[in-house]
Design a protein around this motif. Sequence first.
Motif, mmCIF file in Angstrom:
data_model
loop_
_atom_site.group_PDB
_atom_site.id
_atom_site.type_symbol
_atom_site.label_atom_id
_atom_site.label_comp_id
_atom_site.label_asym_id
_atom_site.label_seq_id
_atom_site.Cartn_x
_atom_site.Cartn_y
_atom_site.Cartn_z
ATOM 1 N N ASP A 89 39.662 40.694 40.577
ATOM 2 C CA ASP A 89 40.433 39.865 40.109
ATOM 3 C C ASP A 89 40.688 38.589 41.330
ATOM 4 O OD1 ASP A 89 42.246 37.763 39.088
ATOM 5 O OD2 ASP A 89 41.893 38.890 37.141
ATOM 6 N N LEU A 90 39.982 37.694 41.258
ATOM 7 C CA LEU A 90 40.156 36.589 42.302
ATOM 8 C C LEU A 90 41.680 36.044 42.468
ATOM 9 C CD1 LEU A 90 37.255 34.222 42.652
ATOM 10 C CD2 LEU A 90 38.203 35.450 44.425
ATOM 11 N N ASP A 91 42.315 36.174 41.079
ATOM 12 C CA ASP A 91 43.730 35.277 41.206
ATOM 13 C C ASP A 91 44.740 36.633 41.369
ATOM 14 O OD1 ASP A 91 42.648 32.876 40.777
ATOM 15 O OD2 ASP A 91 41.971 33.485 38.813
ATOM 16 N N GLY A 96 44.358 39.614 42.367
ATOM 17 C CA GLY A 96 44.017 40.577 43.345
ATOM 18 C C GLY A 96 43.801 42.099 42.884
ATOM 19 N N ALA A 124 35.457 41.233 49.417
ATOM 20 C CA ALA A 124 36.339 40.685 48.322
ATOM 21 C C ALA A 124 37.654 39.907 48.951
ATOM 22 C CB ALA A 124 36.704 41.801 47.257
ATOM 23 N N ARG A 137 38.095 35.760 48.545
ATOM 24 C CA ARG A 137 39.107 35.348 47.900
ATOM 25 C C ARG A 137 39.670 34.064 48.674
ATOM 26 N NH1 ARG A 137 44.631 38.650 46.697
ATOM 27 N NH2 ARG A 137 45.331 37.414 44.647
ATOM 28 N N ALA A 154 39.459 29.814 47.586
ATOM 29 C CA ALA A 154 40.733 29.029 47.592
ATOM 30 C C ALA A 154 40.263 27.838 48.036
ATOM 31 C CB ALA A 154 41.562 29.704 48.473
ATOM 32 N N ALA A 173 31.051 35.223 42.032
ATOM 33 C CA ALA A 173 32.060 35.032 41.310
ATOM 34 C C ALA A 173 31.820 34.130 39.924
ATOM 35 C CB ALA A 173 33.209 34.406 42.021
ATOM 36 N N LEU A 231 43.957 44.004 46.239
ATOM 37 C CA LEU A 231 43.568 43.158 47.348
ATOM 38 C C LEU A 231 44.762 42.896 47.865
ATOM 39 C CD1 LEU A 231 40.737 40.966 46.006
ATOM 40 C CD2 LEU A 231 40.474 43.113 47.106
ATOM 41 N N SER A 268 47.302 40.998 50.569
ATOM 42 C CA SER A 268 47.221 39.414 51.065
ATOM 43 C C SER A 268 47.605 39.459 52.580
ATOM 44 C CB SER A 268 48.375 38.729 50.018
ATOM 45 O OG SER A 268 49.801 39.037 50.473
#
Length: 400
Positions: free
Chosen positions: A83-85, A87, A220, A224, A228, A287, A332, A334
């Motif tokens: 999930d990109l948002d 993580g 990934a 990300r 952004a 994506a 993911l 940060s």
Amino acid sequence: MAAAVAAQPGIAARAGTGKKADIPCPKPKVAPPPNRPPTPVPPPDDPVGSAIGGDALATHGLVIPAGVKQPPAVTATTWMVADLDTGEVLGGCGPHVFRTPASVQKTLLAATVIDKLDPKQQMTVVPGDLNIEPGSSAVGLLVGGKYPISTLWLGLMLNSGNDAANALARLAGGGGPDGVAKTVAAMNATARRIGAYQTHAVTPSGLDGKGQFTSAYDLALIARVAFANADFRRYVLTERAQMPAQPRLKKGGFQFQNENKLIFNYPGALGGKTGFTTVARHSYVGAAQRNGRRLVVTLLGAEARPLRGWQQGAALLDWGFSLPRDESVGKLVSPEDVAASPSPTPKPTDPAPQAATTTKRDDPPQALSLAAAGSVALVLAATPLLLLILQRRRRRPGRR
């Protein structure tokens, strides 16, 4: 959250390790391509680095939430959906396994320097910008030609121009003869900053280079960062662009098209990047968004039959969107997580501990040397957050 599946009941534990065998990833039954070159020998598995984002991710096989449907069979050697948002990692196949990147490495170039270059600035192409492998992809820059930097980004992302990669890297590195080398060093620094510890760039374009590796998990993380950026999102969703004419060189302009067919064929596509070399085989980052959810898929070491790279990505995205939102097998990390912890794994070019040099992919991991084990122990003891990043098992509400 359902527990992650990293081994199936009934599969025997590896002798003497107590660790269950990896689940084979679903693969279509296709013959390997003829004359496929040998895969570069990767660095040895690192038990700490392989567990970044969650210990369930430390596998060469399939890892998916318990009870969910099987993912589609794809030829990709390794892959991951996240999930990109949030993580959350929805699933993967060998997410931390080293592979060569091909042109998906251009996403790391973008993540590193896209904010450093004015897209409206005009630049002049120099002979070194065209120093690329004969027969490799190029968008058609001309020595002495003048182009806006935005056109270089379009040539890079739509047409996978290795000439554009060299030009952008040179400019971002100061414009001199050492500009490309400086930018490659900056790309590796970016990878370390965001926790992509298995990524080591040698070329800005992804053309093969000795010691150049990445992983599905790292891609990934890189995606990300790249997604952004508003300019990156605009470039990778552009369907076609115009290369300006060069009157002084008596050359006309021409149109080029986005090679990522996902944007033409997949509802909600956000764009991405294709890649291929004869050594790396097909790689892909893509994506898409659906019902307010943005997912990214990364895959490496794929063949183009029966499905092309972007089609394999589309099938894996469909699988990811079919899962409930609370399903996850990892996270993911940060940049904020990483900033509080030192790098847990050596770069691919660093010498490996002697005990690990003879480890084969299917053999149990060798014991660390006392010195190496002591170093890892010191790192973990000094940084409780690293233990949190690597080993935490997040508790979430069960599926409703």
